[in-house]
Scaffold this motif. Structure first.
Motif, PDB file in Angstrom:
ATOM      1  N   GLY A 155      23.911 -11.004  -2.531  1.00  0.00           N
ATOM      2  CA  GLY A 155      25.243 -11.024  -1.941  1.00  0.00           C
ATOM      3  C   GLY A 155      25.791 -12.412  -1.681  1.00  0.00           C
ATOM      4  N   GLU A 156      24.934 -13.409  -1.707  1.00  0.00           N
ATOM      5  CA  GLU A 156      25.371 -14.771  -1.447  1.00  0.00           C
ATOM      6  C   GLU A 156      25.963 -15.425  -2.708  1.00  0.00           C
ATOM      7  N   SER A 157      26.462 -16.643  -2.527  1.00  0.00           N
ATOM      8  CA  SER A 157      27.113 -17.380  -3.613  1.00  0.00           C
ATOM      9  C   SER A 157      26.380 -18.682  -3.872  1.00  0.00           C
ATOM     10  N   LEU A 158      26.639 -19.241  -5.057  1.00  0.00           N
ATOM     11  CA  LEU A 158      26.027 -20.506  -5.446  1.00  0.00           C
ATOM     12  C   LEU A 158      26.954 -21.179  -6.449  1.00  0.00           C
ATOM     13  N   LYS A 159      26.989 -22.505  -6.424  1.00  0.00           N
ATOM     14  CA  LYS A 159      27.839 -23.240  -7.360  1.00  0.00           C
ATOM     15  C   LYS A 159      26.982 -24.233  -8.131  1.00  0.00           C
ATOM     16  N   LEU A 160      27.005 -24.112  -9.447  1.00  0.00           N
ATOM     17  CA  LEU A 160      26.266 -25.018 -10.312  1.00  0.00           C
ATOM     18  C   LEU A 160      27.206 -26.084 -10.861  1.00  0.00           C
ATOM     19  N   ARG A 161      26.642 -27.250 -11.110  1.00  0.00           N
ATOM     20  CA  ARG A 161      27.410 -28.352 -11.671  1.00  0.00           C
ATOM     21  C   ARG A 161      26.694 -28.895 -12.903  1.00  0.00           C
ATOM     22  N   CYS A 162      27.458 -29.286 -13.895  1.00  0.00           N
ATOM     23  CA  CYS A 162      26.919 -29.893 -15.105  1.00  0.00           C
ATOM     24  C   CYS A 162      27.756 -31.116 -15.427  1.00  0.00           C
ATOM     25  N   ALA A 163      27.100 -32.247 -15.554  1.00  0.00           N
ATOM     26  CA  ALA A 163      27.822 -33.488 -15.845  1.00  0.00           C
ATOM     27  C   ALA A 163      27.043 -34.316 -16.850  1.00  0.00           C
ATOM     28  N   ALA A 164      27.760 -35.131 -17.592  1.00  0.00           N
ATOM     29  CA  ALA A 164      27.129 -36.008 -18.572  1.00  0.00           C
ATOM     30  C   ALA A 164      26.753 -37.325 -17.910  1.00  0.00           C
ATOM     31  N   THR A 165      25.640 -37.884 -18.340  1.00  0.00           N
ATOM     32  CA  THR A 165      25.207 -39.166 -17.779  1.00  0.00           C
ATOM     33  C   THR A 165      25.875 -40.338 -18.459  1.00  0.00           C
ATOM     34  N   GLY A 166      26.575 -40.056 -19.571  1.00  0.00           N
ATOM     35  CA  GLY A 166      27.292 -41.099 -20.264  1.00  0.00           C
ATOM     36  C   GLY A 166      28.454 -40.488 -21.016  1.00  0.00           C
ATOM     37  N   ASN A 167      29.082 -41.228 -21.875  1.00  0.00           N
ATOM     38  CA  ASN A 167      30.225 -40.722 -22.643  1.00  0.00           C
ATOM     39  C   ASN A 167      29.722 -39.993 -23.885  1.00  0.00           C
ATOM     40  N   ILE A 168      29.802 -38.676 -23.824  1.00  0.00           N
ATOM     41  CA  ILE A 168      29.359 -37.872 -24.967  1.00  0.00           C
ATOM     42  C   ILE A 168      30.456 -37.769 -26.011  1.00  0.00           C
ATOM     43  N   PHE A 169      31.666 -37.521 -25.541  1.00  0.00           N
ATOM     44  CA  PHE A 169      32.791 -37.327 -26.439  1.00  0.00           C
ATOM     45  C   PHE A 169      33.830 -38.421 -26.219  1.00  0.00           C
ATOM     46  N   GLY A 170      34.651 -38.642 -27.250  1.00  0.00           N
ATOM     47  CA  GLY A 170      35.731 -39.587 -27.113  1.00  0.00           C
ATOM     48  C   GLY A 170      36.849 -39.018 -26.265  1.00  0.00           C
ATOM     49  N   ALA A 171      37.721 -39.876 -25.813  1.00  0.00           N
ATOM     50  CA  ALA A 171      38.790 -39.467 -24.906  1.00  0.00           C
ATOM     51  C   ALA A 171      39.696 -38.416 -25.528  1.00  0.00           C
ATOM     52  N   ALA A 172      39.831 -38.407 -26.838  1.00  0.00           N
ATOM     53  CA  ALA A 172      40.738 -37.463 -27.497  1.00  0.00           C
ATOM     54  C   ALA A 172      40.020 -36.220 -28.023  1.00  0.00           C
ATOM     55  N   ASP A 173      38.716 -36.159 -27.853  1.00  0.00           N
ATOM     56  CA  ASP A 173      37.959 -35.035 -28.393  1.00  0.00           C
ATOM     57  C   ASP A 173      38.193 -33.773 -27.577  1.00  0.00           C
ATOM     58  N   ILE A 174      38.221 -32.663 -28.289  1.00  0.00           N
ATOM     59  CA  ILE A 174      38.271 -31.359 -27.642  1.00  0.00           C
ATOM     60  C   ILE A 174      36.890 -30.722 -27.787  1.00  0.00           C
ATOM     61  N   TYR A 175      36.356 -30.248 -26.676  1.00  0.00           N
ATOM     62  CA  TYR A 175      35.045 -29.629 -26.748  1.00  0.00           C
ATOM     63  C   TYR A 175      34.958 -28.456 -25.794  1.00  0.00           C
ATOM     64  N   VAL A 176      33.955 -27.650 -26.044  1.00  0.00           N
ATOM     65  CA  VAL A 176      33.756 -26.434 -25.259  1.00  0.00           C
ATOM     66  C   VAL A 176      32.595 -26.650 -24.298  1.00  0.00           C
ATOM     67  N   MET A 177      32.809 -26.312 -23.061  1.00  0.00           N
ATOM     68  CA  MET A 177      31.768 -26.399 -22.024  1.00  0.00           C
ATOM     69  C   MET A 177      31.310 -24.977 -21.728  1.00  0.00           C
ATOM     70  N   SER A 178      30.064 -24.687 -22.036  1.00  0.00           N
ATOM     71  CA  SER A 178      29.558 -23.318 -21.890  1.00  0.00           C
ATOM     72  C   SER A 178      28.412 -23.265 -20.900  1.00  0.00           C
ATOM     73  N   TRP A 179      28.213 -22.059 -20.392  1.00  0.00           N
ATOM     74  CA  TRP A 179      27.047 -21.786 -19.536  1.00  0.00           C
ATOM     75  C   TRP A 179      26.245 -20.653 -20.164  1.00  0.00           C
ATOM     76  N   TYR A 180      24.941 -20.806 -20.120  1.00  0.00           N
ATOM     77  CA  TYR A 180      24.015 -19.794 -20.600  1.00  0.00           C
ATOM     78  C   TYR A 180      22.989 -19.530 -19.492  1.00  0.00           C
ATOM     79  N   ARG A 181      22.272 -18.432 -19.639  1.00  0.00           N
ATOM     80  CA  ARG A 181      21.122 -18.212 -18.762  1.00  0.00           C
ATOM     81  C   ARG A 181      19.999 -17.597 -19.583  1.00  0.00           C
ATOM     82  N   GLN A 182      18.798 -17.793 -19.080  1.00  0.00           N
ATOM     83  CA  GLN A 182      17.626 -17.328 -19.806  1.00  0.00           C
ATOM     84  C   GLN A 182      16.635 -16.682 -18.840  1.00  0.00           C
ATOM     85  N   TYR A 183      16.299 -15.425 -19.146  1.00  0.00           N
ATOM     86  CA  TYR A 183      15.268 -14.718 -18.384  1.00  0.00           C
ATOM     87  C   TYR A 183      13.909 -15.050 -18.999  1.00  0.00           C
ATOM     88  N   PRO A 184      12.839 -14.944 -18.236  1.00  0.00           N
ATOM     89  CA  PRO A 184      11.508 -15.230 -18.771  1.00  0.00           C
ATOM     90  C   PRO A 184      11.210 -14.392 -20.012  1.00  0.00           C
TER      91      PRO A 184
END
Length: 121
Positions: free
Chosen positions: A15-44
């Motif tokens: 019943g509780e909530s949680l917020k995940l964050r994902c960030a790059a440690t450097g510049n992955i894409f150029g300023a004009a690049d369009i990219y998709v940010m996705s989330w996945y999950r994996q069960y054992p």
């Protein structure tokens, strides 16, 4: 080496909530690049499953969700921080998994290292 780093996982009660964050440690894409940010999950012992995505395209907030999380999870981005978030509400034990972010663009495909989310009383 540029990489994606997830944070925000942990142990919560049903019943509780949680917020995940994902960030790059450097510049992955150029300023004009369009990219998709996705989330996945994996069960054992299972393959990773896609659960949500958003693009960094300006002036659009198009998002997509898997049926299993639609209405409970919200994906968002912060272009200034070059980060994406996954806000998870009404968590239940079936949401217990390792959560990964993935950013894909032309010729590029990056995964984070994963963060554990455990929902248990």
């Amino acid at each position: 080496q540029v990489q994606l780093v997830e944070s925000g996982g942990g142990l919560v009660q049903p019943g509780e909530s949680l917020k995940l964050r994902c960030a790059a440690t450097g510049n992955i894409f150029g300023a004009a690049d369009i990219y998709v940010m996705s989330w996945y999950r994996q069960y054992p012992g299972k393959h990773r499953e896609w659960i949500a995505e958003i693009t960094n395209a300006p002036n659009t907030n198009t998002t997509n969700y898997a049926v299993s999380v639609k209405g409970r999870f919200t994906v968002s981005r912060d272009n200034a921080e070059d980060a994406t978030y996954l806000y998870m509400e009404t968590l239940n034990p079936d949401d217990t998994a390792v959560y990964y972010c993935r950013w894909t663009g032309v010729g590029k495909d990056y995964w984070g290292q994963g963060t554990q989310v455990t929902v248990s009383s």
